[in-house]
Scaffold this active site. Structure first.
Site, PDB file in Angstrom:
ATOM      1  N   SER A   3       0.807  -1.224   0.000  1.00 18.92           N
ATOM      2  CA  SER A   3       0.000   0.000   0.000  1.00 18.92           C
ATOM      3  C   SER A   3       0.839   1.272   0.000  1.00 18.92           C
ATOM      4  CB  SER A   3      -0.944   0.005   1.199  1.00 18.92           C
ATOM      5  OG  SER A   3      -0.204  -0.054   2.390  1.00 18.92           O
ATOM      6  N   HIS A   8       1.650   3.704   7.026  1.00 22.32           N
ATOM      7  CA  HIS A   8       1.017   4.632   6.104  1.00 22.32           C
ATOM      8  C   HIS A   8       1.441   6.063   6.419  1.00 22.32           C
ATOM      9  CE1 HIS A   8      -2.574   1.973   4.647  1.00 22.32           C
ATOM     10  NE2 HIS A   8      -1.435   1.633   4.103  1.00 22.32           N
ATOM     11  N   ASP A  58      -7.548   5.902   5.334  1.00 23.51           N
ATOM     12  CA  ASP A  58      -7.619   4.689   6.145  1.00 23.51           C
ATOM     13  C   ASP A  58      -8.849   4.583   7.040  1.00 23.51           C
ATOM     14  OD1 ASP A  58      -5.278   4.046   5.036  1.00 23.51           O
ATOM     15  OD2 ASP A  58      -4.046   4.332   6.806  1.00 23.51           O
TER      16      ASP A  58
END
Lengths: 232, 172
Positions: B49, B90, B115
């Site tokens: 990701s 992230h 998210d």
């Protein structure tokens, strides 16, 4: 003493040592490469606040700011042999007006949200980019034969739409005062330390020149019938 | 072979040697944990990701102290979602407020949306204590062996057995 197991061990040990020393040299080479990123223009061109829902199944209505902007930046000096990608992003920042009685110093921006970002890969990392096959072919052709392509660091955008429409946890963002846009970057190396834009010069790395827009206020909420009139 | 077994003194020395290696590795890990103030100062990337920045198997070094500035927008953080034990790497894309109660929103560079859906039910934002560190250093590919170990469970006993065998059979 000299069994094949010991020899394999020694060979593998030597290989890892050499690999780590070479990697350390590559990582250290970043610090002796000058950086002089500069932003010539960063300004807003169109401001709008609309009402909407956070996602399709939500019944909650929130206000969203759509900030269009113009950008002209030269970040080409950030591309070296150890650059894997450059992550460039623009944030909108504004101070809190009421933080439950406590007053913050005016230089503390307590709200910050990314409105636009882009990933600029180095030609050596083009194959990792998450883009379609045609776009990838075009991207590869643009830097054919070049292991490093600093020209990719020159960014010119005119009246660019934001990628992200921003809101505040309270759901209210219309008529927010003293908003500024700020350009940031994050250099992702092939190996070594990750670096971000600096406010001061460190060694051969210069601070980001410019990169801050003038203060502006967000407009009032756009009325529905007003939008219809504009279309008609 | 098995010369150590014939000599109990040597066998004991080899056992001590093995214990020393294990405890040194453990203390180095815990020492790094104390220095960085992170429960897990080195993590392996498990998903794509954050591509193209991080791929599966890359090794990340974390730092979890706010000495010069607060954790802010643009930093790549590793966080644990409430009641789930999977660390996620992230980037912070929004921050509202300051201090330990600041609301942080994260997003993977390679993901289309933020998210919010990864967070626990009723959790719209992260706070500082959900974060176990910000990424400061990067070594590619080295962590891939741990992914192989978790994906092929039979490899673990085989590798441990081989390592043990090598240490025990080593003369010196």
């Amino acid at each position: 003493m000299y069994s094949s197991l010991v020899r394999i061990q020694n060979t593998f040990g030597f290989f890892t040592t050499v690999a780590f020393v070479v990697a350390a040299f590559i990582a250290a080479s970043d610090f002796v490469t000058p950086r002089a990123p500069v932003v010539n223009v960063l300004k807003t061109t169109n401001l709008q606040v609309v009402r909407g829902r956070p996602h399709y199944y939500s019944s909650k209505k929130e206000e969203y700011a759509i900030i269009k902007f113009t950008l002209d930046a030269d970040l080409s000096s950030l591309f070296t042999w150890n650059t894997k990608q450059l992550f460039v992003y623009i944030t909108a920042e504004w101070p809190s007006t009421s933080v439950s009685g406590t007053t913050l110093p005016s230089n503390v921006t307590s709200n910050q949200a990314v409105i636009w970002d882009t990933i600029i890969t180095s030609p050596s990392a083009d194959h990792l980019a998450n883009i379609g096959p045609i776009a990838l072919k075009k991207l590869r052709k643009s830097a054919a034969g070049k292991p490093i392509d600093p020209s990719r660091g020159k960014i010119t955008l005119k009246n660019q739409r934001p990628k992200y429409q921003i809101t505040h946890p309270s759901g209210k963002i219309a008529e927010t005062e003293d908003v500024t846009l700020r350009l940031h970057y994050n250099v992702q190396p092939w190996v070594g330390v990750l670096t971000w834009n600096q406010n001061a010069d460190y060694g051969l790395w210069n601070a980001l020149g410019g990169g801050l827009s003038k203060k502006f206020n967000l407009p009032a909420l756009k009325k529905k019938d007003e939008g219809k009139k504009a279309k008609a | 072979m098995l010369s150590g077994m014939a000599n109990p003194r040597q066998a004991a020395a080899q056992l001590m040697n093995f214990g020393l290696i294990v405890s040194t590795a453990f203390m180095m890990w815990k020492g790094l944990s104390v220095i960085t103030d992170s429960p897990s100062p080195i993590v392996v990337v498990l998903s794509g990701s954050m591509e193209p920045a991080f791929q599966r198997g890359d090794l990340l070094f974390l730092w979890n102290r706010n000495i010069f500035s607060e954790t802010s927008v643009g930093e790549i953080v590793v966080y644990n979602v409430k009641d789930k034990d999977i660390p996620i790497v992230h980037r912070v894309v929004r921050k509202f407020g300051t201090g330990s109660k600041a609301k942080l929103l994260t997003k993977g560079d390679n993901n289309l949306s933020d998210d919010t859906e990864l967070y626990a039910r009723g959790q719209d934002y992260l706070v500082r204590k959900d974060i176990i560190g910000s990424v400061v250093g990067f070594i590619p590919f080295v962590g891939y062996v741990t992914i192989m170990l978790s994906e092929h469970p039979w490899l673990k006993p085989v590798m441990l057995g081989m390592m043990g065998l090598v240490v025990v059979l080593q003369r010196e």
